[in-house]
Design a protein around this motif. Structure first.
Motif, PDB file in Angstrom:
ATOM      1  N   VAL A 113     -66.768  69.780  85.632  1.00 19.33           N
ATOM      2  CA  VAL A 113     -67.965  69.904  86.446  1.00 19.33           C
ATOM      3  C   VAL A 113     -68.384  71.372  86.609  1.00 19.33           C
ATOM      4  O   VAL A 113     -69.564  71.683  86.710  1.00 19.33           O
ATOM      5  CB  VAL A 113     -67.735  69.252  87.828  1.00 19.33           C
ATOM      6  N   ARG A 177     -70.297  64.890  90.550  1.00 25.08           N
ATOM      7  CA  ARG A 177     -71.702  65.121  90.209  1.00 25.08           C
ATOM      8  C   ARG A 177     -72.628  64.251  91.035  1.00 25.08           C
ATOM      9  O   ARG A 177     -73.832  64.243  90.819  1.00 25.08           O
ATOM     10  CB  ARG A 177     -71.928  64.804  88.728  1.00 25.08           C
ATOM     11  N   ARG A 202     -69.238  68.593  97.153  1.00 22.99           N
ATOM     12  CA  ARG A 202     -68.824  67.799  95.990  1.00 22.99           C
ATOM     13  C   ARG A 202     -67.610  66.921  96.305  1.00 22.99           C
ATOM     14  O   ARG A 202     -67.597  65.742  95.985  1.00 22.99           O
ATOM     15  CB  ARG A 202     -68.490  68.723  94.821  1.00 22.99           C
TER      16      ARG A 202
END
Ligand SMILES: Nc1ncnc2c1ncn2[C@@H]1O[C@H](COP(=O)(O)OP(=O)(O)OP(=O)(O)O)[C@@H](O)[C@H]1O
Ligand SMILES: Nc1ncnc2c1ncn2[C@@H]1O[C@H](COP(=O)(O)OP(=O)(O)OP(=O)(O)O)[C@@H](O)[C@H]1O
Ligand SMILES: Cc1ncc(C[n+]2csc(CCO)c2C)c(N)n1
Ligand SMILES: [Mg+2]
Ligand SMILES: [Mg+2]
Lengths: 287, 281, 306, 267, 267
Positions: A113, A177, A202
């Protein structure tokens, strides 16, 4: 609670079908035996015989139940004939492998990520890695680890980790995400650092995904541990029981081991489900 | 030693290149996006070769990629034979039957919340049965040729697809369903025009997971009895003969076939669920 | 105490009774050895383990050992506790097989993974192709005798000491079966021998260890031959899976004793040459292509047995 | 929190020949073109214009969430990026966008944690702004336990908590019914009067724009341009019924005309 | 499509002592209580009231999407369920709710397919209603390729396509800017005048309600009741600037007062 009646109904139907199938699948053997002995056999004579075969094609449910009961409760749990003992052997490798796999999976996901090069390069190969038949490389992994002096629990755990890291990577990448553009933009207006974005946005946002993939991951870890037991010389564990069972044609033993494994998997998944509920409720994400 | 140094030097260089590529404008082109994983893969192979040579790992434990490549080139007919036996006959037929059955069953139990509540937990339990235990039983039931492999594949793919399809059939929004109600649409009209299309992203999730399961299932089932061809057969016998390069040749074919299969399903998904936000970024 | 690791070819069973007896009765300890016995299984290639350094010595069959040696694995036979072969092809009479001439068109179950060489050799001697057609259809037999019981194959491979009895136990009588013994058919190959790495043997200390090991093992074997029931019980105790049964192991021990009876541990060169000849005569696709050099040594048994 | 308090005299936001083009699959989209605008300290500027005319884009460019492709844009004399780094603004998005795993208080506390306020200070400020938006007592609730209007107010509290000089609000009251909206309009005006913040405010409602602003910026689409800038002569004190005054109606009329001109249809 | 054209004289929708209670985790929610209302053929009835007062619930009950727990409700003299089966109404949901896998034309065609119109008839009707809402030329686009306003109009077209006698619209113009909204208000009025449909219309906007309706139903929450029913004296022909007329302002004022009374705060 309202699922109890449906589940029991479905189970009852399955057991009934199972009995029917047991008769149907075990009957040819009895007929062959009768033919070999030169006698004729009626269905009424045949029916009870199909329920008590030594090596049934499909053991009757009560045979499996007896096998399970003897394996789980009929022995001291330290006995080598106890399914609890073998279950524990497999479970310990499962848990270690799951821990390794989850850690690796989460770390990889974090890397993917945050680093575009990793994103582009690792993902396709992670998918490819899962198309490799694990049973084929498990012996090699064991041998290679053996040659560097690692043996015992760890090689099994590594095979189990190999199977469990993938769902965790996929789920966590999706989860990390999952914050939408607005949630990210909000932090940009605060000029938040990458670390702050990770910890405050996140990671919490990925929790539902994490738990879903943990559930898949732990079931995979159990399968991995069982597979890993085969090339260690099938010393102990549910995999060894399965293998020995098929080697000696002890169908009931196979089924008992199989069910123990499935119970273990179901229990582990339920455990994670419970942790999930508690965590998400604490986080206010379950309503 | 030289090999080791070379291998890790190559690793560092390739990684640096990839980091630059990933940040560059090349990423907008399809070729650019393919280059990065390709470079990464080549790096893996170079490091593998370097480590095997550098540490003088015996070929019967881990052969170098060059030896594997040579074996692949030399054994194309055998590899093809095995591929047809395992992939086309075992995996593919099982995949189609298993996925098809799962979707149909999902539609069937979708009408009954009672069945859903009862069947899904039991289904999850069955899905947790380890394949290494099921495969010998199915080989005993369905014989040693590809039929038993297909049966193993059916068992393996059935529940992921079932669970996803059931979830998918529930995925249409209340408002979308209410719309159908205001038209007084029949069950089948609602299913066909609303719920199946809305379920497609979920169904494809299941279908994608099922691709890798199908291949693994077909291969593993061959370990428990097979005719004398097939990828699983070849792998298990060649391990006994120490033909590790052949083992890796089969693994390579499996990985390529599996990735291609996955890619194909992903491509179809893109076509069918073109409308879903995840396909539009 | 010197540590020695032994890798077995298969799971813990009376086939390996001599080693378990030697360990249990303290024969190894008397020699100053601390022996670890690793069971094998269908997923274990003992040669790989040996090469990978996971074991010092292994039990393997000569055909697969020679094939591995041609692949570049420098392994050497250091002792041969098994004199005779226990492998046979067991057929159901009702399938219509009475002599090898009846094989054509039938399905035969065979073990692979290094155990297939004697069979392939036999078939090529009979002039039967093994890829279906007008020859025989070969089935890679799984772990058990189901293909015969389910009538998926006309014949399956069995060992006199194991699978054959499983067929009998399943309820089929000996009269309903036809057995083709590899020895009788003149295609027998040497079975369970002890193998070690050539380069390690060059080290006198290691060789010394092997000498002690072979001496104690043979003592174990002879004890097992004389006390089959006790040996079987020792095996049973060492089975960590708890899957073995007493009756089966006792019977197996009885059969094993017949196979080890003729051997004091030393390799009979005539047997070795016969195996090599059989493997080289494998028609168009011989198992080994050239006569192996240095594939066995009598150095260890010479010292151990005198 | 050392904010740049220089340039007290100069303009807070200054756009010169500003243009912003999105590159998309089917060709470039000119979201903004040749935008010139100066916003002084303490201004309350509303942006109004048809859907897709670039209002959000302009606000986002000010907040350095989009990168202009032409012209210059300065905030407090710095680039928007620098201004963002110095945490010069609070931004209220069109949807509340609260983090569902944080309580209301936790959400309001978020920017304070990130900007490193002390625990004591955090508590004080959270209580303060929650009171300001009439949400005292709801701090421990999770977002989904509140009605849409309350969530919207929590998101406003969040933007107010760290006391930025500039407040950018993108249709903050879009989802509310008329009565609630009126009330929040009054509150916002009071806050603005009390604190002297500079406010950029996007709305679709003409009365709302007229009621709140010192200046109304009317925009037209494709490409987004400013077609009219209307300075409001209304006094700073504005009771709700000022909306029935002739002055108010005149301004509203001018805005409506401007808007209609921009709508050279089709929509 | 043979719709039930009986009862031309009787009321189209009639609610008597209507109540609707939701059973939820933390006790019952009284969404509607003792609602009495008669809607005649060709009426244009607006529902207005604070958030959560039961407007949507009432509309859904008429459309047989919710089951009343008390009282009676008839549509064309039948039960709502029977009316639904006879395909008596078109419903426009608050969000456009287009099926993303169908083109705009495909979406509008959906009810026609379900009701078994011939292919030719389908084409003709789709073209016709798309033109009506100003979307000719966009039939082949997918929903996400259109702006929010266009999607909203497509969903209105979908409800008009099969020409039901009753049109139920739940905040259909909520997401649109003022200008577009005005235009669509005009179009809707024209359509209504032309076809003589009976329309139930939920809105948050007082001017919209006054501008469109023959009757305005003001509701108050917890439990949802009707607090006022205002018959509009405005003529059927209504230019946009009727909104500046004294009559209009008076009605709007009455609605606002009714609303405010319902808002016994807090929001
Ligand atoms: N990320 C993007 N990529 C491509 N085009 C974009 C993007 N964001 C906005 N646009 C386009 O830029 C134009 C201006 O969009 P913007 O969101 O600023 O409009 P707006 O005035 O805020 O409209 P609304 O009233 O609907 O919020 C629109 O045509 C829109 O389609
Ligand atoms: N399915 C449901 N279950 C429980 N309560 C419900 C449900 N649907 C609506 N309610 C409750 O019923 C009440 C009326 O809801 P309704 O949606 O009709 O309001 P509304 O007037 O349409 O409001 P809005 O202007 O926000 O659309 C509310 O308090 C709501 O919380
Ligand atoms: C895959 C597989 N390979 C071999 C055997 C048979 N087997 C078991 S023990 C033994 C002799 C050496 O111990 C042999 C040949 C099997 N059952 N399954
Ligand atoms: Mg906007
Ligand atoms: Mg509503």
């Amino acid at each position: 609670m309202k699922a109890v009646v449906p589940i029991l109904t479905v189970l009852a139907v399955i057991v009934a079908l199972w009995y029917a199938a047991a008769v149907w699948m075990n009957a040819p053997w009895e007929r062959d035996q009768a033919a070999r002995a030169g006698t004729a056999i009626t269905f009424a004579q045949l029916l009870p015989l199909t329920m008590v075969q030594e090596r049934p094609v499909l053991p009757a449910p009560h045979q499996v139940a007896v096998g399970l009961w003897e394996g789980l409760a009929g022995q001291a749990i330290t006995s080598k004939r106890s399914l609890v003992y073998h279950g524990w052997v497999t479970l310990s490798a499962t848990l270690l492998g799951f821990a390794i796999g989850t850690t690796a999976g989460v770390l990889l996901a974090v890397g993917i990520v945050h680093n575009r090069a990793m994103d582009l390069s690792v993902m396709p190969w992670a998918i490819a890695s899962q198309t490799i038949p694990i049973l084929a490389i498990a012996p090699m992994i064991i041998v290679v680890l053996n040659s560097v002096g690692v043996s015992g629990l760890l090689p099994k755990a590594i095979i189990s980790a190999y199977l469990s890291f993938f769902p965790v990577v996929v789920g966590m990448v999706k989860g990390l995400r999952s914050p939408d553009a607005m949630q990210l933009d909000l932090l940009r207006t605060y000029n938040a650092s990458r670390a702050a974005t990770f910890w405050k946005l996140r990671l919490p946002a990925s929790m539902p995904y994490l738990f879903t993939s943990l559930k898949v991951g732990i079931a995979a870890a159990l399968v991995g541990a069982i597979v890993g037991e085969l090339p260690t010389g099938a010393v102990a564990g549910l995999g060894a029981r399965l293998l020995q069972g098929s080697y000696y044609g002890q169908t009931v033993q196979i089924w008992a081991a199989l069910f123990t494994a499935a119970f273990a998997a179901a229990a582990l998944v339920a455990l994670i489900g419970a942790v999930q509920r508690v965590t998400l409720r604490r986080m206010g994400m379950a309503r | 030693m030289i090999w080791l140094v070379f291998a890790f030097g190559f690793w560092a260089a390739a990684w640096a290149l990839n980091v630059r590529l990933a940040a560059s404008s090349l990423m907008r082109s399809r070729a650019g996006r393919l280059a990065v994983p390709a470079i990464f893969g080549i790096t893996l192979l170079v490091v593998w070769e370097g480590v095997v040579r550098g540490l003088a790992v015996p070929g019967v434990i881990l052969p170098p990629p060059t030896a594997i490549a040579a074996r692949i080139a030399a054994e194309v007919p055998t590899l093809w034979l095995d591929f047809v036996q395992t992939f086309v006959k075992g995996a593919l037929s099982g995949y189609i039957m298993g996925c098809g059955a799962a979707v149909l069953v999902a539609i069937a139990i979708d009408r009954s919340p009672f069945l859903q509540r009862g069947l899904l937990p039991v289904g999850n339990f069955v899905a947790a049965l380890p394949i290494v235990g099921i495969a010998p039983i199915l080989v005993m039931w369905f014989g040693f040729d590809w039929h038993s492999k297909a049966a193993v594949v059916v068992v393996m793919v059935f529940f992921p697809v079932l669970v996803n399809t059931v979830a998918g059939l529930a995925a249409s929004e209340v408002m979308q369903r209410d719309l159908m109600a205001t038209y007084s649409a029949s069950y089948w009209q609602t299913l066909w025009k609303l719920r199946l299309p809305a379920a497609m992203p979920f169904i494809f999730n299941g279908l994608k997971i099922a691709t890798t399961l199908a291949l693994i299932g077909a291969i593993v089932a061959e370990f428990f009895g097979s005719p004398i061809r097939g990828m699983g057969f070849r792998i298990s016998t060649e391990v006994g003969r120490l033909g590790l390069d052949m083992v890796w040749a089969e693994i390579t074919v499996a990985a390529l076939a599996g990735s291609a299969f996955y890619g194909l399903v992903a491509l179809i998904e893109r076509g069918v669920t073109f409308w879903h936000p995840s396909q539009r970024h | 105490q010197d540590a020695v690791t032994l890798q077995l070819k298969w799971v813990t069973q009376a086939q390996f009774a001599g080693y378990y007896v030697a360990k249990d009765k303290g024969f190894y300890t008397e020699e100053g050895l601390d022996v670890t016995i690793k069971p094998g299984g269908p997923d274990v290639a003992p040669v790989q383990v040996l090469l990978g350094g996971g074991a010092d010595v292994m039990v393997d069959w000569l055909p697969s050992a020679l094939a591995a040696r041609e692949q570049g694995a420098a392994i050497v036979n250091i002792a041969q506790p098994f004199k005779s072969s226990g492998m046979q092809l067991t057929c159901l009479k009702e399938s219509g097989v009475a002599t090898p001439a009846d094989f054509a068109g039938k399905t035969l179950g065979v073990w692979f993974g290094g155990n297939e060489y004697p069979f392939l050799n036999w078939m090529s001697k009979l002039g039967l192709s093994t890829d279906g057609g007008d020859g025989v259809t070969v089935l890679k037999q799984g772990f058990n005798v189901d293909p015969l019981l389910q009538k998926q194959a006309a014949c399956i491979s069995t060992m006199t000491y194991n699978e054959y009895w499983q067929v009998i136990d399943a309820g089929i009588t000996p009269e309903q079966l036809v057995n083709f013994n590899y020895t009788t058919e003149g295609v027998a190959t040497l079975e369970d021998g002890l193998y070690a790495m050539e380069d390690k043997l060059a080290d006198p200390a290691f060789e010394e260890k092997m000498v002690k090991f072979v001496r104690a093992s043979m003592k174990g074997w002879k004890y097992a031959e004389e006390n089959p029931d006790e040996a079987a019980m020792i095996v049973l105790e060492n089975d960590d899976t708890g899957a073995q049964t007493e009756a089966h192991q006792k019977r197996m021990m009885g059969e094993i004793a017949k196979l080890t009876a003729g051997s004091n541990g030393a390799l009979d060169v005539a047997d070795f040459d016969a195996t090599v000849a059989a493997l080289m005569g494998g028609g168009s696709d011989p198992v080994i292509s050239k006569v192996p050099e240095g594939a066995w040594t009598s150095a260890v048994t010479d010292k151990a047995l005198n | 929190m050392m904010k740049d308090r220089l340039n007290m005299a100069g303009p807070v936001i200054e756009a010169r020949g500003l243009g912003l083009t999105f590159q998309t699959g089917d060709g470039p989209v000119h979201a903004l073109k040749d935008v010139n605008l100066t916003i002084g300290r303490g201004d309350f500027v509303s942006f109004i214009g048809p859907s897709g005319c670039g209002k959000t884009t302009f606000l986002r460019a000010i907040a350095a969430l989009e990168q202009p492709t032409e012209g210059t844009l300065t905030v407090n004399g710095m680039t928007p990026e620098q201004a963002r780094k110095s945490r010069a603004y609070g931004y209220v998005f069109q949807a509340a966008g609260l983090y569902p795993w944080r309580t209301i208080a936790g959400n309001v506390r978020l920017p304070l944690e990130i900007m490193g306020f002390s625990k004591v200070e955090q508590e004080a400020r959270v209580n303060n702004v929650l009171q300001l938006v009439d949400l005292e007592g709801f701090g421990k609730k999770f977002p989904w336990q509140l009605s849409g209007g309350m969530q919207q107010r929590a998101s406003i509290a969040r933007a107010l908590a760290f006391d930025a000089d500039i407040l950018l609000m993108d249709e903050p009251f879009g989802a509310l019914d008329e009565i609630v909206r009126d009330r929040l309009n009054e509150e916002l005006l009071k806050l603005w009067a009390r604190t002297g913040k500079t406010i950029g405010f996007v709305t679709h409602s003409i009365p709302e724009a007229v009621y709140l602003s010192t200046r109304i910026v009317v925009m037209s689409p494709r490409p987004g341009r400013i077609t009219d800038v209307i300075d409001s002569p209304l006094p700073k004190e504005r009771p709700l019924d000022i909306r029935d005054s002739a002055e108010f109606i005149a301004i509203a009329h001018r805005v409506r005309e401007g808007l209609r001109a921009g709508h050279s249809y089709e929509v």
